[in-house]
Design a protein around this motif. Structure first.
Motif, PDB file in Angstrom:
ATOM      1  N   ALA A 187     -22.487 -17.631  30.250  1.00 55.70           N
ATOM      2  CA  ALA A 187     -22.228 -18.534  29.265  1.00 55.70           C
ATOM      3  C   ALA A 187     -22.692 -18.093  27.912  1.00 55.70           C
ATOM      4  O   ALA A 187     -22.160 -18.195  26.821  1.00 55.70           O
ATOM      5  CB  ALA A 187     -22.737 -19.679  29.596  1.00 55.70           C
ATOM      6  N   ASN A 204     -20.560 -17.055  25.007  1.00 57.56           N
ATOM      7  CA  ASN A 204     -20.582 -18.454  24.318  1.00 57.56           C
ATOM      8  C   ASN A 204     -19.704 -19.294  24.682  1.00 57.56           C
ATOM      9  O   ASN A 204     -18.985 -19.992  23.740  1.00 57.56           O
ATOM     10  CB  ASN A 204     -20.665 -17.921  22.800  1.00 57.56           C
ATOM     11  N   THR A 205     -19.218 -19.137  25.809  1.00 56.86           N
ATOM     12  CA  THR A 205     -18.247 -20.176  26.454  1.00 56.86           C
ATOM     13  C   THR A 205     -18.663 -20.626  27.919  1.00 56.86           C
ATOM     14  O   THR A 205     -19.280 -19.963  28.740  1.00 56.86           O
ATOM     15  CB  THR A 205     -16.859 -19.390  26.605  1.00 56.86           C
ATOM     16  N   THR A 224     -18.592 -21.315  31.581  1.00 54.44           N
ATOM     17  CA  THR A 224     -18.114 -20.453  32.717  1.00 54.44           C
ATOM     18  C   THR A 224     -16.968 -20.932  33.245  1.00 54.44           C
ATOM     19  O   THR A 224     -15.919 -20.195  33.811  1.00 54.44           O
ATOM     20  CB  THR A 224     -19.142 -19.817  33.668  1.00 54.44           C
ATOM     21  N   ASP A 269     -14.587 -22.193  31.871  1.00 54.78           N
ATOM     22  CA  ASP A 269     -13.337 -21.696  31.201  1.00 54.78           C
ATOM     23  C   ASP A 269     -12.980 -20.320  31.197  1.00 54.78           C
ATOM     24  O   ASP A 269     -11.918 -19.674  30.639  1.00 54.78           O
ATOM     25  CB  ASP A 269     -13.677 -21.987  29.535  1.00 54.78           C
ATOM     26  N   LEU A 270     -13.728 -19.502  31.954  1.00 52.01           N
ATOM     27  CA  LEU A 270     -13.775 -18.075  32.002  1.00 52.01           C
ATOM     28  C   LEU A 270     -12.902 -17.728  33.294  1.00 52.01           C
ATOM     29  O   LEU A 270     -12.919 -16.428  33.727  1.00 52.01           O
ATOM     30  CB  LEU A 270     -15.065 -17.603  31.816  1.00 52.01           C
TER      31      LEU A 270
END
Length: 145
Positions: free
Chosen positions: A67, A71-72, A74, A76-77
């Motif tokens: 994350a 910078n997101t 996880t 969303d990944l």
């Protein structure tokens, strides 16, 4: 270009994140490990519940690291590393402890990353909700006069 300095994530804030995530997990009856990293990826705080599975310590740390690096959250990944996704080869292309499972959330101040929290031990959706609850609690605490 924004050159305004942003205060780093403090040890006290890291502990507050750990405690908030554990409270959220405890209220759901889930035992977890929680890791908080600073903006450089260094450990600021960690706690594993007595009955949490041992691997949850490693997964919480890798989720936080992922994350932070991207910078997101996880969560969303997850689709991005599936066959055909934009990051499909990323987990094997880098020699880094990345983990694309929900439960890692970046921590930001002034729109800039200052660290990340990772939660492991529950179902991925639970881990994500516990991490988000902790970040939300920290943000709410910072808004109080």
């Amino acid at each position: 270009m924004n050159t305004t300095a942003v205060a780093p994530l403090t040890a006290a804030e890291a502990e507050a994140l750990v405690m908030a995530a554990h409270r959220a997990a405890e209220s759901a009856g889930v035992t977890v490990s929680v890791t908080v990293l600073d903006a450089g990826g260094h450990l600021l705080a960690f706690r594993r519940d007595d009955r949490a599975v041992l691997i949850s310590g490693e997964t919480s740390t890798r989720k936080a690291y992922t994350a932070l690096q991207l910078n997101t959250p996880t969560a969303d990944l997850v689709d991005a590393v599936q066959p055909g996704g934009i990051f499909h080869t990323l987990p094997t292309a880098l020699d880094r402890p990345l983990l694309f499972i929900a439960g890692g959330v970046p921590v930001q101040r002034g729109g800039r990353p200052i660290g990340a929290i990772g939660v492991g031990g529950g179902a991925p959706e639970q881990d994500h909700s516990f991490a988000m609850a902790a970040v939300d609690a920290l943000v709410q605490g910072l808004r109080r006069p």
